[in-house]
Design an enzyme around this catalytic site. Sequence first.
Site, PDB file in Angstrom:
ATOM      1  N   CYS A   1      62.958 121.564 123.916  1.00  0.00           N
ATOM      2  CA  CYS A   1      63.371 122.493 122.855  1.00  0.00           C
ATOM      3  C   CYS A   1      62.746 123.853 123.114  1.00  0.00           C
ATOM      4  O   CYS A   1      61.559 123.933 123.465  1.00  0.00           O
ATOM      5  CB  CYS A   1      62.906 121.938 121.508  1.00  0.00           C
ATOM      6  SG  CYS A   1      63.303 122.996 120.114  1.00  0.00           S
TER       7      CYS A   1
ATOM      8  N   HIS B   1      70.576 117.286 118.226  1.00  0.00           N
ATOM      9  CA  HIS B   1      69.310 118.023 118.312  1.00  0.00           C
ATOM     10  C   HIS B   1      69.381 119.303 117.472  1.00  0.00           C
ATOM     11  O   HIS B   1      68.485 119.574 116.664  1.00  0.00           O
ATOM     12  CB  HIS B   1      69.017 118.347 119.787  1.00  0.00           C
ATOM     13  CG  HIS B   1      67.783 119.169 120.008  1.00  0.00           C
ATOM     14  ND1 HIS B   1      66.686 118.701 120.696  1.00  0.00           N
ATOM     15  CD2 HIS B   1      67.472 120.431 119.634  1.00  0.00           C
ATOM     16  CE1 HIS B   1      65.753 119.651 120.719  1.00  0.00           C
ATOM     17  NE2 HIS B   1      66.212 120.712 120.090  1.00  0.00           N
ATOM     18  N   GLU B   2      70.445 120.078 117.661  1.00  0.00           N
ATOM     19  CA  GLU B   2      70.590 121.345 116.927  1.00  0.00           C
ATOM     20  C   GLU B   2      70.796 121.096 115.437  1.00  0.00           C
ATOM     21  O   GLU B   2      70.280 121.833 114.595  1.00  0.00           O
ATOM     22  CB  GLU B   2      71.752 122.172 117.497  1.00  0.00           C
ATOM     23  CG  GLU B   2      71.599 122.578 118.964  1.00  0.00           C
ATOM     24  CD  GLU B   2      70.249 123.183 119.290  1.00  0.00           C
ATOM     25  OE1 GLU B   2      69.677 123.889 118.446  1.00  0.00           O
ATOM     26  OE2 GLU B   2      69.744 122.927 120.395  1.00  0.00           O
TER      27      GLU B   2
HETATM   28 ZN    ZN Z   1      65.420 122.610 119.568  1.00  0.00          ZN
END
Ligand code: ZN
Length: 181
Positions: free
Chosen positions: A98, A140-141
Amino acid sequence: MIRPILLYGDDILREISVEVSPESKHNIEKLIFDMFETMHAAKGVGLAAVQIGVPLRLFVVDINLKEENYYFRGAFINPEIVEWTGPERNLVKYTEGCLSVPGLAAIVERSESVELSWYDEKWEFHQEVFSGYAARIIQHEYDHLSGVFYTDHLDTMWQNLIQPSLDLIEERKIEPGYSWK
Ligand code: ZN
């Protein structure tokens, strides 16, 4: 305009992002442009608006895998995961990183496919099933819109292993190699 990316430890990243209003169209176009520029400069494949300090329900994705002939690019406004898995509830493990957690990667278990509804930058509505790499990045986002990091999904053993690295990021004793704050 490249904007600084907020790093782990910043309270804004734990906020619940709010819906984007269609009236704010002009600003959103500029924001999306900046998000792509910021993400590309940091060599990322996904970025949520909250990661540049704007807690709106919006993220961008740009995957470009020439060797595998796999391309996936888009801006996702007010996204909603309407179905988390395929009919067999297929969970898969894969390494994630990330931009807000620089220098770290870990294996996270996620749904192999998700069905997502969203508006694009022209405010056109879409609903589509994604699988594989695209589904992973979307999940994830999407987590960022709820103030969740991929590291939150790790089990206690892995949490303990990576905690010293998270502490270093929180203490800002790292240099990610891109604009950050
Ligand atoms: Zn991230």
